[in-house]
Enzyme design. Structure first.
Site, short mmCIF file in Angstrom:
data_model
loop_
_atom_site.label_atom_id
_atom_site.label_comp_id
_atom_site.label_asym_id
_atom_site.label_seq_id
_atom_site.Cartn_x
_atom_site.Cartn_y
_atom_site.Cartn_z
N TYR A 159 -33.58 16.26 -55.73
CA TYR A 159 -33.79 17.25 -56.78
C TYR A 159 -35.06 18.08 -56.54
O TYR A 159 -36.10 17.55 -56.21
CB TYR A 159 -33.88 16.57 -58.15
CG TYR A 159 -34.16 17.58 -59.21
CD1 TYR A 159 -33.22 18.60 -59.46
CD2 TYR A 159 -35.34 17.60 -59.91
CE1 TYR A 159 -33.48 19.57 -60.39
CE2 TYR A 159 -35.60 18.57 -60.86
CZ TYR A 159 -34.67 19.56 -61.09
OH TYR A 159 -34.93 20.53 -62.01
N HIS A 211 -40.20 12.79 -61.47
CA HIS A 211 -38.94 13.00 -62.19
C HIS A 211 -38.40 11.73 -62.86
O HIS A 211 -37.19 11.44 -62.79
CB HIS A 211 -37.89 13.60 -61.26
CG HIS A 211 -38.23 14.99 -60.80
ND1 HIS A 211 -38.43 16.04 -61.66
CD2 HIS A 211 -38.44 15.50 -59.55
CE1 HIS A 211 -38.73 17.14 -60.98
NE2 HIS A 211 -38.76 16.84 -59.70
N GLU A 235 -46.87 13.32 -62.34
CA GLU A 235 -46.02 13.72 -63.48
C GLU A 235 -44.77 12.86 -63.61
O GLU A 235 -44.15 12.50 -62.60
CB GLU A 235 -45.64 15.18 -63.25
CG GLU A 235 -44.59 15.75 -64.19
CD GLU A 235 -44.31 17.21 -63.88
OE1 GLU A 235 -45.17 17.88 -63.24
OE2 GLU A 235 -43.24 17.71 -64.26
N ARG A 282 -46.98 17.71 -71.44
CA ARG A 282 -46.22 18.79 -70.79
C ARG A 282 -45.23 19.48 -71.71
O ARG A 282 -44.41 20.27 -71.27
CB ARG A 282 -45.47 18.21 -69.58
CG ARG A 282 -46.39 17.62 -68.57
CD ARG A 282 -46.28 18.14 -67.18
NE ARG A 282 -45.00 18.60 -66.74
CZ ARG A 282 -44.76 19.86 -66.38
NH1 ARG A 282 -45.72 20.76 -66.42
NH2 ARG A 282 -43.56 20.21 -65.95
N ASP A 315 -36.24 27.84 -65.47
CA ASP A 315 -35.29 27.88 -66.59
C ASP A 315 -35.98 28.17 -67.92
O ASP A 315 -35.33 28.32 -68.94
CB ASP A 315 -34.45 26.59 -66.67
CG ASP A 315 -35.30 25.32 -66.65
OD1 ASP A 315 -35.96 25.06 -65.62
OD2 ASP A 315 -35.30 24.60 -67.66
N GLU A 338 -47.54 25.39 -65.79
CA GLU A 338 -46.62 25.43 -64.64
C GLU A 338 -46.08 26.85 -64.51
O GLU A 338 -45.78 27.51 -65.49
CB GLU A 338 -45.46 24.45 -64.84
CG GLU A 338 -44.49 24.46 -63.67
CD GLU A 338 -43.36 23.42 -63.82
OE1 GLU A 338 -43.21 22.84 -64.91
OE2 GLU A 338 -42.65 23.21 -62.82
O1 EZ4 Z 1 -36.53 19.44 -63.98
O2 EZ4 Z 1 -36.93 22.61 -65.56
O3 EZ4 Z 1 -41.69 20.09 -63.65
N1 EZ4 Z 1 -40.65 20.67 -63.64
C1 EZ4 Z 1 -39.45 20.12 -63.58
C2 EZ4 Z 1 -38.27 21.03 -63.68
C3 EZ4 Z 1 -37.22 20.49 -64.59
C4 EZ4 Z 1 -36.23 21.55 -64.99
C5 EZ4 Z 1 -35.19 21.00 -65.97
O4 EZ4 Z 1 -34.47 22.02 -66.54
O5 EZ4 Z 1 -39.35 18.91 -63.46
O6 EZ4 Z 1 -37.77 21.31 -62.42
CO CO Z 2 -41.29 17.95 -64.09
#
Ligand code: EZ4
Ligand code: CO
Length: 401
Positions: A159, A211, A235, A282, A315, A338
């Site tokens: 991801y 994540h 994070e 965040r 997004d 961010e």
């Molecule tokens: O997974 O915005 O720190 N940023 C992230 C992003 C989120 C997306 C989810 O819609 O982790 O990439």
């Molecule tokens: Co994130």
């Protein structure tokens, strides 16, 4: 000032965005972002079918009362869909208030604590050499902070990392599943930072996002192992539904911790903040009930020394980013924002006055939020169903996000 119209604009200039436009009898209108990545139409319906009819005839000046009306009046509180819809209304009303008083929103929030909010860029690649080059390039461009992500050896896709073939990220149609191994990740992540720090030194702040895929003890180990690399933050180590789980992590590492991009209200982080279990919260304007509620989260966090580092992936539309820049310059304990560049086509639909200057996001001088939407252009980019990728562990079970 009476609200005479409220409508939802769903558009997909490179990716999906849900925007609310509120009109008043004085000819002033405002816009707010309600985008919930992968679940966009749920928010669009919540707004269109449930909130917009209630907005007509209300006084656009009463932002707090409208917020409480939608939060308390629904009976069903909190949750990402509800809070993104409330956020869209809230930001549109702050936009209107700014325009009505002919002043930028930062001025309505108490004025400036700083001229710009420091932001961080994203270095992300399948190869570590390339990640290092990206960090160097961002630093040369003036960025003060960079988030570092790299494909873990042994994994095919990951991801947030560019895909092997064409295409930018793992966001695709139909939904995709990606294999995940925490063990491989944990073997690689410390080495990645050993290499990156050796190449770029310590003058640039580095961040990293796990994540939500670790357990508390794995997170404690990783944080401890990364301490000498002096990250700005680590994070989303673990999913934070159980806020107390951060006690374990905190006891094992002094690496600064950030969490909360999926949080919707102060109740999601009250314990994390009160027990000083995190360094950065965040939560974002769009996913945590708008400027009105994020202000309250920040105000609660200030005496505990917790600062904001708001989510700002692509997004989160240019509308949210505009609001975030006003929030970031006004709020005393706002630390970092961010920042991810929006798809090119987004600038055909949205027009914004905030900008990037020497690693800081700075507001423009338009009244309100400083962002507008071209509805005709928006109509050219039809909504496309899209999902976030899903992770699957080596044992076959669905992984955390
Ligand atoms: O997974 O915005 O720190 N940023 C992230 C992003 C989120 C997306 C989810 O819609 O982790 O990439
Ligand atoms: Co994130």
């Amino acid at each position: 000032m009476k609200i005479t119209g409220a409508r939802v604009i769903v558009t997909s200039p490179g990716r999906n965005y849900v925007t609310l436009k509120i009109e008043t009898d004085e000819g002033i209108y405002g816009i707010g972002d309600g985008t919930l990545n992968g679940r966009e139409l749920a928010v669009a319906s919540y707004l269109q079918d449930h909130l917009c009819p209630m907005l007509i005839g209300r006084d656009a000046r009463d932002i707090e009362d409208t917020w409480q009306l939608f939060y308390r009046g629904a009976y069903w509180r909190r949750g990402p869909v509800t809070m993104a819809a409330i956020a869209a209304v809230d930001v549109a009303l702050w936009d209107i208030k700014g325009k009505a008083l002919d002043t930028p929103v930062w001025n309505l929030l108490g004025g400036r604590s700083r001229d710009g909010i420091m932001c961080y860029a994203h270095a992300s690649s399948r190869s570590l050499e390339d990640v290092i080059e990206q960090v160097q390039r961002y630093t040369a461009e003036g960025y003060k902070a960079v988030r570092v992500q790299c494909l873990v050896p042994g994994l095919e896709e990951m991801y947030g990392i560019p895909r092997a073939g064409a295409g930018r990220t793992g966001i695709g149609l139909p939904y995709v599943e990606q294999g995940w191994s925490t063990e491989k990740y944990l073997r690689f992540a410390p080495k990645m930072f050993d290499r990156v720090r050796a190449a770029v030194g310590f003058d640039v702040a580095l961040l990293h996002d796990a994540h939500h895929r670790l357990t508390p003890s794995q997170a404690g180990w990783l944080g401890k192992r990364l301490e000498d690399h002096q990250l700005l933050w680590l994070e989303d180590t673990v999913p934070a539904e159980l806020q107390a789980s951060y006690r374990v992590i905190r006891q094992h590492t002094t690496t600064p911790l950030a969490v909360g991009e999926v949080f919707n209200t102060l109740f999601d982080c009250e314990q994390l903040i009160r027990e000083q279990l995190i360094d950065y919260i965040r939560a974002s304007i769009v996913h945590a009930g708008g400027i009105s509620h994020l202000r309250k989260i920040a105000a609660f966090a200030e005496p505990y020394g917790v600062r904001t580092g708001c989510h700002g992936a692509a997004d989160l539309s240019p509308v949210t980013m505009g609001a975030a820049v006003h929030f970031g310059v006004a709020t005393y304990n706002a630390a970092v924002q961010e920042y991810n560049v929006h798809p090119e086509e987004a600038s055909d639909v949205f027009d914004w006055d905030w900008g990037l200057k020497d690693g800081f996001l700075v507001p423009g001088d338009r009244p309100g939020i400083g962002v507008d939407i071209d509805e005709k252009a928006a109509a050219r980019f039809e909504y496309e169903r899209a999902y976030l990728p899903i992770s699957r562990r080596e044992d076959g079970s669905v992984g955390n996000y």
